[in-house]
Design an enzyme around this catalytic site. Structure first.
Site, PDB file in Angstrom:
ATOM      1  N   GLN A  61      44.557  37.610-103.697  1.00  0.00           N
ATOM      2  CA  GLN A  61      43.546  36.557-103.701  1.00  0.00           C
ATOM      3  C   GLN A  61      44.040  35.283-104.395  1.00  0.00           C
ATOM      4  OE1 GLN A  61      40.667  35.541-101.756  1.00  0.00           O
ATOM      5  NE2 GLN A  61      40.583  37.769-101.896  1.00  0.00           N
ATOM      6  N   SER A  79      49.064  39.153 -99.143  1.00  0.00           N
ATOM      7  CA  SER A  79      48.523  39.357 -97.792  1.00  0.00           C
ATOM      8  C   SER A  79      48.508  38.022 -97.058  1.00  0.00           C
ATOM      9  CB  SER A  79      47.107  39.926 -97.894  1.00  0.00           C
ATOM     10  OG  SER A  79      46.550  40.065 -96.609  1.00  0.00           O
ATOM     11  N   CYS A 125      27.757  46.617 -97.511  1.00  0.00           N
ATOM     12  CA  CYS A 125      26.980  47.594 -96.735  1.00  0.00           C
ATOM     13  C   CYS A 125      27.908  48.719 -96.299  1.00  0.00           C
ATOM     14  CB  CYS A 125      26.447  46.958 -95.462  1.00  0.00           C
ATOM     15  SG  CYS A 125      25.244  45.693 -95.768  1.00  0.00           S
ATOM     16  N   GLY A 182      47.681  43.651 -97.470  1.00  0.00           N
ATOM     17  CA  GLY A 182      47.516  43.870 -98.910  1.00  0.00           C
ATOM     18  C   GLY A 182      47.193  45.318 -99.227  1.00  0.00           C
ATOM     19  N   THR A 183      46.411  45.948 -98.380  1.00  0.00           N
ATOM     20  CA  THR A 183      46.026  47.343 -98.628  1.00  0.00           C
ATOM     21  C   THR A 183      47.258  48.245 -98.630  1.00  0.00           C
ATOM     22  OG1 THR A 183      43.838  46.998 -97.685  1.00  0.00           O
ATOM     23  CG2 THR A 183      44.667  49.263 -97.681  1.00  0.00           C
ATOM     24  N   HIS A 199      46.704  36.944 -94.424  1.00  0.00           N
ATOM     25  CA  HIS A 199      45.495  36.329 -93.851  1.00  0.00           C
ATOM     26  C   HIS A 199      44.631  35.596 -94.871  1.00  0.00           C
ATOM     27  CE1 HIS A 199      42.198  39.385 -94.717  1.00  0.00           C
ATOM     28  NE2 HIS A 199      43.254  40.128 -94.970  1.00  0.00           N
ATOM     29  N   THR A 247      59.671  49.626 -86.741  1.00  0.00           N
ATOM     30  CA  THR A 247      60.090  48.304 -86.252  1.00  0.00           C
ATOM     31  C   THR A 247      59.163  47.248 -86.823  1.00  0.00           C
ATOM     32  OG1 THR A 247      60.951  49.304 -84.249  1.00  0.00           O
ATOM     33  CG2 THR A 247      60.506  46.935 -84.165  1.00  0.00           C
TER      34      THR A 247
HETATM   35  N1  PLP Z   1      43.452  42.907-102.677  1.00  0.00           N
HETATM   36  C1  PLP Z   1      42.527  41.954-102.780  1.00  0.00           C
HETATM   37  C2  PLP Z   1      42.262  41.340-104.119  1.00  0.00           C
HETATM   38  C3  PLP Z   1      41.826  41.510-101.659  1.00  0.00           C
HETATM   39  O1  PLP Z   1      40.900  40.549-101.788  1.00  0.00           O
HETATM   40  C4  PLP Z   1      42.112  42.123-100.412  1.00  0.00           C
HETATM   41  C5  PLP Z   1      41.368  41.720 -99.191  1.00  0.00           C
HETATM   42  O2  PLP Z   1      40.209  41.409 -99.221  1.00  0.00           O
HETATM   43  C6  PLP Z   1      43.098  43.104-100.350  1.00  0.00           C
HETATM   44  C7  PLP Z   1      43.745  43.477-101.506  1.00  0.00           C
HETATM   45  C8  PLP Z   1      43.447  43.789 -99.059  1.00  0.00           C
HETATM   46  O3  PLP Z   1      44.254  42.989 -98.240  1.00  0.00           O
HETATM   47  P1  PLP Z   1      44.341  43.259 -96.667  1.00  0.00           P
HETATM   48  O4  PLP Z   1      43.050  42.779 -96.077  1.00  0.00           O
HETATM   49  O5  PLP Z   1      45.516  42.464 -96.206  1.00  0.00           O
HETATM   50  O6  PLP Z   1      44.549  44.726 -96.487  1.00  0.00           O
END
Ligand code: PLP
Length: 390
Positions: free
Chosen positions: A177, A197, A326, A71-72, A199, A236
């Site tokens: 989310q 994402s 933290c 997601g990042t 996971h 890749t």
């Molecule tokens: N966006 C939201 C709303 C999230 O909750 C998260 C992960 O906690 C992310 C983006 C980032 O996703 P990733 O952990 O796959 O980089």
């Protein structure tokens, strides 16, 4: 870890059996998906099967799915100047104050080209403020999440899309989310880019996707090199991760409605129990009056030190998280709660409990049992436990 209760599903989820099997099968393939021989074509087949599953889940075309490292990366790829729907590129970014850190960081926008839209006390984007930020200015890229990761509050994305497009702009939706928890379709949302994402829905960590709307133009790769992902993301492909993502999606989406209705009942029971516990006096469920994800509770009790509560839960065998994070040895308040107008005392006192498909009544009972033991002690304002050790 057998006796543990996992209630931190918004942080990450367990790997689904279907995803594990797909990953194992992909790891046994030798081919590079870009190779034209049989081995390469077998790997390509796995990637394309996953692409079709991800696309179908949100009503997109398969060719609009760009696989990323999560997601990042999807958010960072999306946030760039120059994206357009019509002829005029968006040179300004407007994000909301409750976005994930990867959106707040602004991607490829310089800080002076970023504006932030306020949210209401319920943690929902303030549409009037958004209108005023867009009025009389060149088109902007607007980035809002579909569901907030801390509060679960759902954002009025369709309305936001209407406002953004009327102003000639582009809409990016971080749906990381919300995916697998509510049904949505990229076209009905009016989104031009959607981040996902794996996971968060039972797939592996370290893989995700940016899905592009059919009218979007101007996307430039973040990673340059080979022509993978139709030239939109070089390197890749992570075949095993992508296969696991696709399998998780194929398992999660058909089960979603039934899972979520069961989970919502558990979540409501949890909230009733939290409130009724002695020591929870004054406790509030954050964003309670906003439409929310059915699996998420953010519970704040004035005077509580959330980090201490999380440790107390952990010692009792329960994994939950706090609304504050933290970093560098300091306890930070949640930026989401601060944006919603809560003072530092409350912003540091929120515990997030998030449920998922295997959460059970026993999990909720054990969580409430632990809370009954913790609540009285931890909410004493003069509690001497400090958190310098973080
Ligand atoms: N966006 C939201 C709303 C999230 O909750 C998260 C992960 O906690 C992310 C983006 C980032 O996703 P990733 O952990 O796959 O980089």
């Amino acid at each position: 870890m057998a006796d543990r209760v996992y209630l931190d599903w918004n942080a990450t989820t367990p790997l689904r059996a279907e995803a594990r099997a797909a990953i194992a099968a992909a790891l046994d393939l030798v081919g590079n998906p870009s190779s034209i021989h049989a081995e390469g074509r077998a790997a390509r087949g796995m990637v394309e099967q996953a692409r079709a599953a991800v696309a179908a889940a949100i009503g997109a075309e398969a060719r609009s799915v760009v696989f990323t490292s999560g997601g990042t990366e999807a958010n960072t790829l999306a946030l760039m100047p120059g994206l357009r729907i019509g002829s005029q590129p968006s040179e300004q970014l407007v994000n909301s104050a409750i976005e994930h850190a990867s959106v707040l960081a602004g991607g490829r926008f310089a800080p002076e080209h970023i504006d932030t839209v306020r949210v209401t006390r319920d943690g929902v984007v303030d549409l009037d403020h958004l209108r005023s930020l867009l009025a009389g200015r060149p088109p902007a890229l607007v980035s809002v999440m579909l569901a907030n990761n801390e509060t679960g509050a759902l954002q009025p994305v369709t309305d936001i899309g209407g406002i953004v497009h009327a102003a000639g702009g582009v809409l990016h939706v971080d749906a990381v989310q919300a995916f697998g928890k509510i049904t949505f379709n990229i076209n009905d949302l009016g989104a031009d880019l959607v981040s996902l994402s794996a996971h968060k829905i039972g797939g592996p960590k370290g893989v995700g996707a940016l899905v592009l709307g059919s009218n979007l133009a101007g996307l430039a790769p973040l990673l340059r090199g080979g022509g993978q992902e139709l030239g939109r993301r070089a390197g890749t492909e992570n075949v095993a991760g992508i296969a696991g993502f696709g399998a998780a999606v194929a398992a999660a989406i058909p089960a979603m409605a039934a899972d979520m209705s069961r989970i919502e009942k558990l979540r409501n029971r949890l909230e009733t129990g939290l409130r009724q516990t002695q020591g929870s006096e004054g406790g509030i469920v954050i964003a309670e009056s906003a439409p929310r994800l059915a699996n998420t509770t953010l519970f704040a009790v004035p005077g509580l030190r959330a980090e201490t509560a999380v440790i107390g839960f952990d010692l009792a065998g329960i994994a939950v998280s706090s609304g504050s994070a933290c970093s560098s040895g300091k306890v930070r308040s949640s930026h989401v709660l601060e944006a919603m107008g809560f003072g530092p005392e409350l912003a540091q006192s929120a515990i997030r409990i998030s449920l998922g498909w295997s959460s059970s009544e026993t999990d909720i009972d054990r969580c409430l049992q632990a809370w009954r033991k913790l609540a009285g002690n931890l909410t004493k304002r003069d509690h001497e436990t400090e958190l310098e050790r973080f």
